[in-house]
Design a protein around this motif. Structure first.
Motif, PDB file in Angstrom:
ATOM      1  N   THR A  88      -1.642  -3.003 -11.807  1.00 34.64           N
ATOM      2  CA  THR A  88      -2.558  -3.422 -10.752  1.00 34.64           C
ATOM      3  C   THR A  88      -2.202  -4.816 -10.252  1.00 34.64           C
ATOM      4  O   THR A  88      -2.704  -5.250  -9.224  1.00 34.64           O
ATOM      5  N   GLN A  97       5.795  10.258 -12.699  1.00 32.68           N
ATOM      6  CA  GLN A  97       5.405  10.703 -14.036  1.00 32.68           C
ATOM      7  C   GLN A  97       5.894   9.713 -15.092  1.00 32.68           C
ATOM      8  O   GLN A  97       6.982   9.185 -14.992  1.00 32.68           O
ATOM      9  N   LYS A 142       2.763   3.893 -15.905  1.00 28.14           N
ATOM     10  CA  LYS A 142       1.531   3.330 -15.377  1.00 28.14           C
ATOM     11  C   LYS A 142       1.969   2.386 -14.258  1.00 28.14           C
ATOM     12  O   LYS A 142       3.008   1.738 -14.362  1.00 28.14           O
ATOM     13  N   VAL A 143       1.191   2.306 -13.207  1.00 29.90           N
ATOM     14  CA  VAL A 143       1.488   1.364 -12.134  1.00 29.90           C
ATOM     15  C   VAL A 143       0.595   0.145 -12.335  1.00 29.90           C
ATOM     16  O   VAL A 143      -0.633   0.270 -12.399  1.00 29.90           O
ATOM     17  N   GLN A 193       2.418   1.680  -3.466  1.00 28.95           N
ATOM     18  CA  GLN A 193       1.430   2.133  -4.445  1.00 28.95           C
ATOM     19  C   GLN A 193       1.136   3.629  -4.283  1.00 28.95           C
ATOM     20  O   GLN A 193       1.014   4.350  -5.270  1.00 28.95           O
ATOM     21  N   GLU A 194       1.036   4.079  -3.050  1.00 22.25           N
ATOM     22  CA  GLU A 194       0.793   5.506  -2.801  1.00 22.25           C
ATOM     23  C   GLU A 194       1.960   6.353  -3.303  1.00 22.25           C
ATOM     24  O   GLU A 194       1.761   7.389  -3.928  1.00 22.25           O
ATOM     25  N   LEU A 241       4.020   5.582  -5.661  1.00 21.04           N
ATOM     26  CA  LEU A 241       4.121   5.469  -7.114  1.00 21.04           C
ATOM     27  C   LEU A 241       3.089   6.320  -7.852  1.00 21.04           C
ATOM     28  O   LEU A 241       3.261   6.611  -9.030  1.00 21.04           O
ATOM     29  N   THR A 242       2.034   6.738  -7.171  1.00 22.79           N
ATOM     30  CA  THR A 242       1.024   7.564  -7.845  1.00 22.79           C
ATOM     31  C   THR A 242       1.599   8.902  -8.278  1.00 22.79           C
ATOM     32  O   THR A 242       1.073   9.526  -9.194  1.00 22.79           O
ATOM     33  N   GLU A 243       2.676   9.331  -7.651  1.00 24.55           N
ATOM     34  CA  GLU A 243       3.303  10.609  -7.992  1.00 24.55           C
ATOM     35  C   GLU A 243       4.297  10.485  -9.147  1.00 24.55           C
ATOM     36  O   GLU A 243       4.792  11.495  -9.645  1.00 24.55           O
ATOM     37  N   LYS A 285       0.836  -1.207   0.000  1.00 21.87           N
ATOM     38  CA  LYS A 285       0.000   0.000   0.000  1.00 21.87           C
ATOM     39  C   LYS A 285       0.868   1.253   0.000  1.00 21.87           C
ATOM     40  O   LYS A 285       0.626   2.198  -0.748  1.00 21.87           O
TER      41      LYS A 285
END
Length: 148
Positions: free
Chosen positions: A103, A97, A100-101, A90-91, A93-95, A87
């Motif tokens: 799933t 650029q 794509k991360v 993943q958080e 990695l949302t930043e 978790k």
């Protein structure tokens, strides 16, 4: 390398290049003619901190190769439900650029170790204990080929 990859691309539907986990001339050359970069990372702060530098390299390659896409795949993830590393990764990695991360998560499982020791992929092992590992790889392949 560039000539070889272009030649292989003419003769085969898919060409996969494993450049290792470091910046190299081969890695940068491959980016210039690749459609997709799959970047496996462990869900650790040390691995995540390498991604901004990688993102910059991919961004530079994308200026020449506009077809280049990137996917980050979390691998060697702990399977214990109380560990929050996935978790947290993943958080973070949302930043990022330009990537794509995925799933799909590849967990740390013994069948991967057994397959490597035999020089095989986990989907090649004939063993009922490999069901979860095989499913993880099959789901990742579906994601890659449906988006690729």
């Amino acid at each position: 390398l560039r000539r070889t990859l272009k030649d292989l691309n003419k003769r085969y539907k898919e060409v996969i290049v494993d450049c290792g986990g470091w910046d190299s001339k081969e890695f940068r050359t491959s980016l210039l003619i690749s459609d997709l970069l799959i970047t496996p990372i462990r869900p650790s702060q040390a691995d995540i901190e390498t991604l901004p530098n990688l993102s910059e390299i991919v961004d530079q390659a994308s200026e020449i190769n506009e077809d280049l896409d990137g996917i980050v795949v979390i691998t060697q993830a702990p399977s214990h439900p109380t560990v929050n590393l996935i978790k947290n990764a993943q958080e973070a990695l949302t930043e990022l650029q330009g990537f794509k991360v995925s799933t799909n998560i590849i967990y740390m499982r013994k069948p991967y170790i057994d397959a490597l020791a035999k020089g095989l992929g986990v989907i090649d092992i004939k063993n009922t204990n490999t069901k979860k590992a095989k499913q993880e790889i099959e789901e990742l392949a579906k994601e890659v080929y449906n988006n690729g």
